[in-house]
Each structure stands twice: as C-alpha cells, then as structure tokens.
Design a protein around this motif. Structure first.
Motif, PDB file in Angstrom:
ATOM      1  N   GLU A  78      -6.858  -2.537   1.891  1.00 52.85           N
ATOM      2  CA  GLU A  78      -5.866  -1.479   1.682  1.00 52.85           C
ATOM      3  C   GLU A  78      -4.898  -1.376   2.857  1.00 52.85           C
ATOM      4  N   LYS A  79      -5.379  -1.571   4.062  1.00 49.37           N
ATOM      5  CA  LYS A  79      -4.497  -1.506   5.233  1.00 49.37           C
ATOM      6  C   LYS A  79      -3.505  -2.677   5.222  1.00 49.37           C
ATOM      7  N   ILE A  80      -3.954  -3.853   4.839  1.00 50.80           N
ATOM      8  CA  ILE A  80      -3.049  -5.001   4.735  1.00 50.80           C
ATOM      9  C   ILE A  80      -1.987  -4.724   3.676  1.00 50.80           C
ATOM     10  N   SER A  81      -2.410  -4.178   2.553  1.00 48.07           N
ATOM     11  CA  SER A  81      -1.476  -3.836   1.486  1.00 48.07           C
ATOM     12  C   SER A  81      -0.432  -2.831   1.977  1.00 48.07           C
ATOM     13  N   CYS A  82      -0.863  -1.771   2.642  1.00 44.00           N
ATOM     14  CA  CYS A  82       0.057  -0.759   3.181  1.00 44.00           C
ATOM     15  C   CYS A  82       1.007  -1.367   4.209  1.00 44.00           C
TER      16      CYS A  82
END
Length: 134
Positions: A78-82
């Motif tokens: 999720e952090k990579i996506s954000c």
C-alpha cells in the motif's frame, strides 16, 4: 469539444435514452460560456474580489518530494502504491527505482488490487501483494 459533441449526438441517435445526457452536456457548456462572459470584464479590469472561504481545517503541502523521489522496494504494498500515485500529477519529476545497482526513472506503472507493475527505461518489475500487506 466538437468530437465529443459529435460522439454524443451519434450515441443519442442510436439510443434515445441518451438524449438527456446530450442535453445536459449542452446546458453545461452554455452555463460555462455565460458565466465566463459575465465575469470576463471584471477579470480583465482586475475587479474580482477574493471571497474568504470558511475555515474547514488546515492543509499542509510539503515542497519536498516524498523520500526524495526514491522508491523503496522494502515498503509494504500500500505504501508503494501511495508513493507512485503521489507522482501522478507531477510533470517535472518522476519517481526513481534502484534496479541492478542503478537508479532509474519510473516511466510507467500499473496498480491493481493484487500487484503493481513498474516499468523503467530498461526493466520491468512486478510487486505482488502478500497476505501481510507487502
């Protein structure tokens, strides 16, 4: 604009239920043009006065790039996506990813619910979502 209107007119001819959509687009265009005409002289003569907005909380916009635009592959999914989405509107700076020891610009990416595909100039990698969020 003409292409959009032509497309909608063709859609309306082939599907009478879509005529209301075409009418809505015309009304929206007319409203925008009339509002601009109404405000044009005031804008041109610098007679537009700012209207203070009601205070609904503070917003902070950092001028520094997230993690100096460097993607960390050890982050959770999720952090990579954000992180990647944070650069979606950035016209001047692209995020970078370290591949084979070199920092490369991310040229394109695709995010789905279970994986992220990142393409650089010379490589492509896929990050899959694990049960633990990575």
């Amino acid at each position: 604009m003409t292409n959009i209107l032509e497309f909608l007119e063709n859609q309306a001819e082939n599907n009478p239920d879509k005529i209301a959509l075409l009418e809505l687009v015309y009304k929206q265009g007319d409203l925008a043009i009339n509002l601009f005409k109404k405000l044009f002289d005031d804008i041109k003569n610098d007679n537009v006065k700012p209207i203070k907005q009601k205070d609904k909380g503070a917003s902070y916009h950092n001028k520094e790039l997230p993690n100096k635009a460097k993607l960390n592959l050890s982050w959770k999914f999720e952090k990579i996506s954000c992180f990647l989405r944070a650069f979606a509107c950035c016209l001047t700076t692209k995020p970078k990813i370290k591949l084979a020891g070199d920092w490369q610009e991310v040229m394109d990416y695709k995010i789905s619910s279970n994986n992220i595909v990142i393409k650089s100039k010379n490589s492509s990698i896929t990050i899959k979502r694990n049960k633990d969020g990575r």
